[in-house]
Design an enzyme around this catalytic site. Structure first.
Site, PDB file in Angstrom:
ATOM      1  N   ASP A 176       0.787  -0.897   0.068  1.00 39.16           N
ATOM      2  CA  ASP A 176       0.287  -0.432   0.119  1.00 39.16           C
ATOM      3  C   ASP A 176       1.494   1.513   0.041  1.00 39.16           C
ATOM      4  O   ASP A 176       0.750   2.207  -0.386  1.00 39.16           O
ATOM      5  CB  ASP A 176      -0.863  -0.292   1.084  1.00 39.16           C
ATOM      6  CG  ASP A 176      -1.700  -0.355   1.413  1.00 39.16           C
ATOM      7  OD1 ASP A 176      -2.787  -0.901  -0.342  1.00 39.16           O
ATOM      8  OD2 ASP A 176      -2.793  -1.579   1.994  1.00 39.16           O
ATOM      9  N   LEU A 177       1.212   1.105   1.121  1.00 37.55           N
ATOM     10  CA  LEU A 177       2.441   2.154   0.992  1.00 37.55           C
ATOM     11  C   LEU A 177       3.909   2.811  -0.472  1.00 37.55           C
ATOM     12  O   LEU A 177       3.745   3.288  -0.242  1.00 37.55           O
ATOM     13  CB  LEU A 177       3.817   2.398   1.822  1.00 37.55           C
ATOM     14  CG  LEU A 177       3.191   2.450   4.058  1.00 37.55           C
ATOM     15  CD1 LEU A 177       3.684   1.937   4.939  1.00 37.55           C
ATOM     16  CD2 LEU A 177       1.726   3.483   3.830  1.00 37.55           C
TER      17      LEU A 177
END
Length: 407
Positions: A176-177
């Site tokens: 995600d990051l």
């Protein structure tokens, strides 16, 4: 002071982490980010707790720490996207924006008349960024997924964990990051292209693609050698010594990433003979003779306290560190001096602690003026300011549950 992205407006239809991480970075850099949320519930991470932000009276607010981590500097507009009137409001808002970012399932926004083709027809220079699990094409494009799934499918878990142990995910949502970071970079590239030729474009970002790409040297180790990398705990596949060592009272990390650093390590350990040993003289030698060297070093480290080794090795300019928990991180003198913890005023809590953006710009430094918004906090102001709706019209929309206006 004008921030780099001042004057850029983003309509943000993302939630959870990858999309909000991208738009928070862009907000930090000065973009106006209008976050579209569901009335009543909002972004799923608002309820992803405890812990929750405490109100002035000590009670829990409706906003979890998870939500606070990725949404500062934005404006919350609560609109029912499932209603025809809500969809029309979003189309009108999109026409006022430079960038549209979404992370709906493939094809879902087309059902609402909010797909790239529809919005582009009204605004040809719109930059439209889609963030999905598997991308807009391919046999899995319609499948759902979370970060955990992509760490598994993309190979991260196969190389994370102790040798011979079970596969492990990284302690944060790595895919995600990373996708959020790639997303913000892609948007900036598309802005540059638009400024040069006046043309918008569609950005297709997939968490699986990002996770595969982010394995970096481990990918190339496999592609060049055709040998599948295995889990090695905290050791490095290509550099030795580069791992955790147990000291008399705790652990330290040592990262002797080249031959010069290895010689410094040996001086700090008062074992210069190891640097002259033909088994360990150059990094390829040390990789081949990893077990013998690590056994010797572990015996040396175990004889003295961690703090002593940290001091000795720092004197030799060897990268070394204790393994801090988060309370120690935010008390570390370097972290404190870099002001990595900031405090922002909050309407319900009085103030909220946040983690600073690590980007340091000499001429246009990032400021922290706006907290993560409460649900629907800016609905009225945005609809009035950008679409020219009157108080009566906004009140009628709220009465029909098409929008939510926060008090």
């Amino acid at each position: 002071m004008t921030l780099p992205l001042a004057g850029i407006r983003i309509l943000d239809l993302t939630r959870v982490l990858a999309g909000p991480w991208a738009t928070q970075l862009l907000a930090d850099l000065g973009a106006e980010v209008i976050k579209i949320e569901r009335p009543g519930a909002g972004d799923e991470t608002r309820s992803a707790g405890p812990p929750f932000l405490k109100a002035r009276d000590g009670s829990d607010t409706r906003d979890a720490a998870y939500y606070l981590s990725a949404n500062r500097g934005k404006k919350s507009v609560a609109v029912d996207i499932a209603s025809a009137s809500g969809q029309e409001l979003i189309r009108q808002l999109a026409a006022t924006c430079d960038i549209f970012i979404e992370n709906f399932m493939v094809g879902k926004l087309a059902e609402y008349g909010l797909d790239y083709a529809r919005l582009r027809s009204a605004k040809p220079d719109l930059i439209y960024c889609s963030i999905t699990g598997f991308g807009q094409t391919g046999p899995y494009r319609s499948h759902p997924g979370y970060d955990f799934v992509f760490q598994a499918m993309g190979g991260m878990m196969s190389i994370t964990g102790e040798a011979g142990g079970t596969p492990q995910k990284v302690g944060v949502a790595f895919a995600d990051l990373m996708t959020g970071m790639y997303g913000s970079t892609a948007v900036l590239a598309a802005l540059r292209h638009r400024d040069q030729c006046g043309q918008g474009q569609h950005i297709d970002l997939a968490l699986l693609d990002t996770q595969v790409a982010a394995l970096a040297n481990m990918n190339m180790n496999y592609l060049i050698s055709e040998r599948v990398p295995k889990r090695m705990g905290n050791a490095h596949a290509n550099l030795v010594p580069y791992q955790v060592f147990q000291c008399a009272d705790g652990d330290v990390v040592v990262a002797a990433g080249n031959d010069n650093l290895f010689r410094g390590l040996c001086r700090g350990l008062e074992r210069a003979d190891l640097a002259a040993d033909p088994r360990f003289r150059a990094n390829p030698d040390r990789v081949r003779n990893r077990e013998a060297l690590i056994s010797i070093l572990q015996g040396i480290f175990a004889a003295r306290p961690a703090a002593e080794w940290v001091g000795r090795l720092r004197e030799q300019s060897v990268p070394v560190a204790p393994i801090n928990d988060l309370s120690q991180v935010f008390e570390d003198p370097q972290v404190v001096s870099r002001a990595m913890k900031v405090t922002v005023e909050h309407p319900a809590a009085g103030s909220v602690p946040l983690v600073a953006n690590p980007i340091r710009l000499s001429e246009t430094p990032i400021t922290y003026d706006a907290p993560p918004p409460m649900l629907g906090e800016h609905t009225g102001a945005v609809l009035a300011g950008l679409l020219g709706l009157s108080e009566r019209q906004i009140a009628e929309l709220a009465a029909q549950n098409i929008v939510q206006v926060s008090n």
